[in-house]
Design a protein around this motif. Sequence first.
Motif, short mmCIF file in Angstrom:
data_model
loop_
_atom_site.label_atom_id
_atom_site.label_comp_id
_atom_site.label_asym_id
_atom_site.label_seq_id
_atom_site.Cartn_x
_atom_site.Cartn_y
_atom_site.Cartn_z
N TRP A 129 0.71 -1.28 -0.07
CA TRP A 129 0.13 -0.19 -0.04
C TRP A 129 0.90 1.25 0.11
CZ3 TRP A 129 0.02 3.45 4.23
CH2 TRP A 129 -1.10 4.60 4.10
N TYR A 130 1.71 1.14 0.86
CA TYR A 130 2.58 2.30 1.07
C TYR A 130 3.33 2.64 -0.45
CZ TYR A 130 5.65 5.97 2.89
OH TYR A 130 6.26 7.02 3.29
N ASN A 131 4.09 1.66 -0.90
CA ASN A 131 4.86 1.61 -2.13
C ASN A 131 4.04 2.02 -3.21
OD1 ASN A 131 7.21 1.22 -0.70
ND2 ASN A 131 7.23 -1.28 -1.70
N ASP A 132 2.78 1.87 -3.41
CA ASP A 132 2.02 2.33 -4.47
C ASP A 132 1.64 3.59 -4.24
OD1 ASP A 132 -0.39 1.54 -6.51
OD2 ASP A 132 -1.58 2.40 -5.01
N LYS A 133 1.51 4.22 -3.06
CA LYS A 133 1.44 5.69 -2.91
C LYS A 133 2.46 6.22 -3.46
CE LYS A 133 -2.36 5.92 0.43
NZ LYS A 133 -3.33 6.65 -0.26
N THR A 134 3.66 5.72 -3.02
CA THR A 134 5.10 6.29 -3.52
C THR A 134 4.98 6.32 -4.96
OG1 THR A 134 6.30 5.57 -1.74
CG2 THR A 134 7.49 5.92 -3.43
N TRP A 135 4.66 5.39 -5.54
CA TRP A 135 4.57 5.48 -7.09
C TRP A 135 3.76 6.56 -7.62
CZ3 TRP A 135 0.42 3.07 -9.94
CH2 TRP A 135 0.40 2.99 -11.34
N ARG A 136 2.40 6.31 -7.08
CA ARG A 136 1.63 7.51 -7.54
C ARG A 136 1.99 8.90 -7.28
NH1 ARG A 136 -2.99 4.91 -8.92
NH2 ARG A 136 -3.24 2.75 -8.45
N GLN A 137 2.62 9.24 -6.29
CA GLN A 137 2.99 10.47 -5.85
C GLN A 137 4.32 11.03 -6.44
OE1 GLN A 137 2.10 11.46 -1.72
NE2 GLN A 137 0.16 10.20 -1.54
N LEU A 138 5.55 10.33 -6.37
CA LEU A 138 6.75 10.40 -6.84
C LEU A 138 6.82 9.64 -7.89
CD1 LEU A 138 8.49 9.94 -3.15
CD2 LEU A 138 7.54 12.05 -4.04
N TYR A 152 10.31 5.04 1.69
CA TYR A 152 9.86 4.22 2.68
C TYR A 152 10.44 4.85 4.12
CZ TYR A 152 7.86 0.31 5.27
OH TYR A 152 7.14 -0.52 6.27
N HIS A 153 11.90 5.06 4.20
CA HIS A 153 12.36 5.18 5.41
C HIS A 153 12.21 6.59 5.80
CE1 HIS A 153 15.69 5.94 8.13
NE2 HIS A 153 15.68 4.78 8.58
N GLU A 154 12.26 7.57 4.60
CA GLU A 154 12.31 8.91 4.87
C GLU A 154 10.78 9.72 4.84
OE1 GLU A 154 15.66 10.91 5.63
OE2 GLU A 154 15.53 9.02 6.56
N ARG A 160 11.30 13.62 -1.24
CA ARG A 160 10.99 14.67 -2.21
C ARG A 160 12.12 15.95 -1.94
NH1 ARG A 160 6.14 15.39 -1.87
NH2 ARG A 160 5.36 14.35 -3.61
N ARG A 161 12.13 16.00 -0.50
CA ARG A 161 13.30 17.11 -0.14
C ARG A 161 14.59 16.70 -0.32
NH1 ARG A 161 9.50 17.45 4.02
NH2 ARG A 161 10.87 16.20 5.38
N GLY A 162 14.93 15.51 -0.56
CA GLY A 162 16.27 15.09 -0.47
C GLY A 162 17.24 14.64 0.81
N THR A 163 16.39 14.51 1.76
CA THR A 163 16.98 14.35 3.20
C THR A 163 18.01 13.14 3.23
OG1 THR A 163 14.98 12.98 4.02
CG2 THR A 163 15.08 15.40 4.30
N TRP A 164 17.54 12.14 2.24
CA TRP A 164 18.19 11.00 2.27
C TRP A 164 19.76 11.24 1.74
CZ3 TRP A 164 19.62 9.48 -2.93
CH2 TRP A 164 18.87 10.29 -3.84
N LYS A 165 19.87 12.21 1.16
CA LYS A 165 21.37 12.42 0.21
C LYS A 165 22.31 12.75 1.24
CE LYS A 165 18.95 14.04 -3.88
NZ LYS A 165 18.87 15.58 -4.70
N LYS A 166 21.92 13.35 2.75
CA LYS A 166 22.87 13.38 3.74
C LYS A 166 23.07 12.36 4.60
CE LYS A 166 22.21 18.42 3.37
NZ LYS A 166 21.69 19.76 4.04
N GLN A 171 21.79 5.28 2.80
CA GLN A 171 21.88 5.03 1.42
C GLN A 171 22.45 3.48 1.34
OE1 GLN A 171 23.91 8.22 -0.96
NE2 GLN A 171 23.40 9.69 0.69
N ARG A 172 23.28 3.29 2.31
CA ARG A 172 24.04 1.85 2.08
C ARG A 172 23.04 0.72 2.52
NH1 ARG A 172 28.28 4.56 4.96
NH2 ARG A 172 27.32 3.53 6.91
#
Length: 208
Positions: A129-138, A152-154, A160-166, A171-172
């Motif tokens: 369910w969550y991944n389906d919403k991610t696909w639809r929104q992002l 899923y984590h962020e 969308r804000r790119g918080t995972w980039k830091k 990322q690993r």
Amino acid sequence: MSVARTALVVLLLASVAGCSFTTPPPKRQADICQVFAQYPDWYDYAVKSQQKWGTPVHILMAFVRHESSYRSHARPPRRWLWFIPLGRPSSAKGYAQAQDPVWGEYQAERGRLFRSRSDMEDALDFVGWYNDKTWRQLGISRTDAEQLYLAYHEGRGGYRRGTWKKKPKLQRIARNVAATAGQYRSQLARCESRFRCDSWYQVWPLCR
């Protein structure tokens, strides 16, 4: 028997009963064929989620493995200041480590009755369910395990804000999730036929 002693007995019995219904984690988590051999119903739950939401079985199971190591009542470890408990860093709980706010959103949409984060069927439905919403929104493909896990984590807003980039550690982990999904996919190719018709209600050739 005193009231206090009766209450103690009731609490002990409830505790024992609760423990008896805790599903032990699979013994060989690196091999999805062994996981499904130990818990065949999990295959059916994963297929059901895949058919409804579009995330493949191997990705669903990779998410659960890395989120909880297949522990039904997994929670983040408590934080401590010396000997003083400071609580847990988040409300994440269960197989999919769903947090309270998004789990509440899921329940509101999918129905609250009998939904549980410690139930594998509900956990796999939640991830799909969550991944389906991610696909639809992002627009992230439901077959892109690495990017799906980052969202899923962020959270979708954080992604969308790119918080995972830091967050190199995150990322690993996301790359590890994708590697596990790829490994599971290869393993399923040689064993999936064993699980397609293993239930009394599945009739060949409809379950091939």
